[in-house]
Design an enzyme around this catalytic site. Structure first.
Site, PDB file in Angstrom:
ATOM      1  N   ARG A 279      -3.316   3.147 -16.860  1.00  7.14           N
ATOM      2  CA  ARG A 279      -3.116   3.871 -15.601  1.00  7.14           C
ATOM      3  C   ARG A 279      -3.518   5.335 -15.710  1.00  7.14           C
ATOM      4  NH1 ARG A 279       2.813   1.469 -13.996  1.00  7.14           N
ATOM      5  NH2 ARG A 279       2.195  -0.697 -13.710  1.00  7.14           N
TER       6      ARG A 279
ATOM      7  N   ARG B 289      -2.029   7.903 -10.132  1.00  5.06           N
ATOM      8  CA  ARG B 289      -1.219   8.794  -9.316  1.00  5.06           C
ATOM      9  C   ARG B 289      -0.785  10.075 -10.006  1.00  5.06           C
ATOM     10  NH1 ARG B 289       3.187   4.520  -7.724  1.00  5.06           N
ATOM     11  NH2 ARG B 289       2.659   3.862  -9.842  1.00  5.06           N
TER      12      ARG B 289
ATOM     13  N   ARG C  29      -7.778   9.229  -2.642  1.00  7.68           N
ATOM     14  CA  ARG C  29      -7.192   7.992  -2.144  1.00  7.68           C
ATOM     15  C   ARG C  29      -6.427   8.164  -0.838  1.00  7.68           C
ATOM     16  NH1 ARG C  29      -4.660   3.885  -4.317  1.00  7.68           N
ATOM     17  NH2 ARG C  29      -4.293   3.484  -2.114  1.00  7.68           N
TER      18      ARG C  29
ATOM     19  N   ASP D 248      -7.302  -3.620  -9.474  1.00  6.29           N
ATOM     20  CA  ASP D 248      -5.947  -4.151  -9.476  1.00  6.29           C
ATOM     21  C   ASP D 248      -6.011  -5.605  -9.904  1.00  6.29           C
ATOM     22  OD1 ASP D 248      -3.446  -5.530  -8.032  1.00  6.29           O
ATOM     23  OD2 ASP D 248      -3.017  -3.400  -8.269  1.00  6.29           O
TER      24      ASP D 248
ATOM     25  N   TYR E 235       3.348 -13.509  -9.319  1.00  7.82           N
ATOM     26  CA  TYR E 235       3.183 -12.885  -8.000  1.00  7.82           C
ATOM     27  C   TYR E 235       2.993 -13.940  -6.908  1.00  7.82           C
ATOM     28  CZ  TYR E 235       2.797  -8.106  -9.767  1.00  7.82           C
ATOM     29  OH  TYR E 235       3.055  -6.879 -10.338  1.00  7.82           O
TER      30      TYR E 235
END
Length: 366
Positions: free
Chosen positions: A43, A47, A56, A92, A167
């Site tokens: 990552r 962010r 983004r 992703d 998921y």
């Protein structure tokens, strides 16, 4: 398989990554001498970077993953800022599942949400194989990045069958994975059919990235730590092995990573990766003993340490490097992803520190 893996695409991929074969990252993955311990962060493109948040803004996650120029820019941001030894493709793990026809979205603050969770064989049958055309934006993004990165390796990635299945069965993120385990235990035939279908989707997705020129791949099994070793071996290992074995001829290092997998490290090592990622809970020397001497290891600074004062960070980096010296090959990383509140300058300092402390004279690079 639905993608060309032996013809022009595969040869082109080999040509594009030729310049990275002698990089510290690739050498460490192959347990070869390197000028220093390579470092990158899971990552790292995300962010914690203000430039990422800016670019983004107002772009949904799935859409951002389907814009090659945007993917390339986000992937390059941490390389420019931190000087890491490898880039990892911005994407992703649910991107190939969406390309396979599953109706899902990545909801801010929640994560992947599936419109119709998998419950029956008919649900599994709706997950179709994918081709290069289905993820052409990934192919294009990798080619753009390889041209821009030069001798810096690009890591491709995908989600492992168990994590993707979780998921799809849960309908979204879960703390207990109760529905997943209920299906796994209650209808093992359906479970294995689902994972077999997902393993083919995952393998095709990784092959697209390899053929486009990535220098390594990482298979994320983020939620495998929810299982016992016995359950992992019965319900998960065959499918992860299928993916990793399907890349045995790809000519790139294969990394396998999960969270909370201390008791699974030996089994995960058997799945066929060249490098096993280790989270922060298990010391690297202990992990190497469990995994065996024929695998490199990756890790494993606790991401939360980066929020502490610098002397604490420095001490932990030194400890991990010391433990990494007894491993057959070490790629410095975090034990999971960079937290959004992390100061990017701390990441930059960690990279510099790792390089400084691990620098080796030519005759000592072993």
């Amino acid at each position: 398989m639905t993608t060309d893996t032996t013809g022009t695409a595969a040869r082109d991929g080999e040509s594009r990554r030729a310049g990275t074969a002698d990089s510290p990252f690739v050498r460490a993955c192959r347990r070869e001498p390197a000028p220093h311990t390579p470092v990158w962060f899971m990552r790292q493109a995300g962010r914690s970077l203000p430039e990422y948040r800016e670019i983004r803004a107002n772009v949904p996650m799935l859409e951002s993953c389907r814009r090659p120029e945007l993917v390339a820019e986000i992937t390059l941001q941490p390389v420019r800022r931190h000087g890491v030894d490898a880039a990892i493709l911005f994407s992703d793990i649910v991107v190939p599942v969406a390309a396979a026809g599953v109706d899902l979205d990545i909801v801010p603050g929640t994560g992947p949400v599936v419109a119709e969770p998998v419950r029956t064989a008919a649900d599994v049958d709706r997950i179709r194989p994918i081709t290069r055309d289905d993820v052409s934006y990934v192919d294009e993004a990798v080619r753009l990045l390889v041209a821009e990165l030069g001798d810096t390796p690009l890591i491709g990635f995908a989600g492992a069958p168990f994590t993707l299945a979780s998921y799809l069965v849960e309908g979204g993120p879960s703390r207990t994975h109760a529905k997943t385990k209920a299906l796994m235990y209650g209808d093992p035939d359906l479970w294995h059919a689902l994972c077999a279908r997902l393993s083919e989707v995952t393998l095709s997705f990784l092959r697209v990235q390899v053929d486009a020129g990535v220098s390594a791949v990482q298979l994320f099994d983020s939620w495998a730590g929810a299982l016992s070793e016995a359950d992992y071996r019965r319900y998960v290992l065959p499918h992860s092995t299928h993916v990793l074995a399907g890349l045995a001829d790809a000519g790139v290092p294969r990394i396998h990573f999960g969270v909370g997998t201390a008791e699974l490290l030996a089994a995960m090592g058997e799945a066929g990766a060249d490098v096993v990622g280790v989270d922060w809970r298990t010391p690297l020397d202990v992990a190497t003993h469990r995994i065996g001497p024929d695998k490199a290891v990756q890790g494993n600074l606790d991401p939360c340490v980066l929020l502490a004062p610098w002397p604490v960070v420095e001490a932990e980096v030194r400890r991990i490097l010391d433990q990494g010296r007894v491993t057959p090959g070490h790629v410095f990383n975090l034990g999971h992803g960079v937290l959004p509140e992390t100061d990017p300058d701390v990441l930059t300092r960690v990279v510099a520190l790792v390089h400084e402390l691990s620098a080796r004279p030519v005759d000592q690079r072993s």
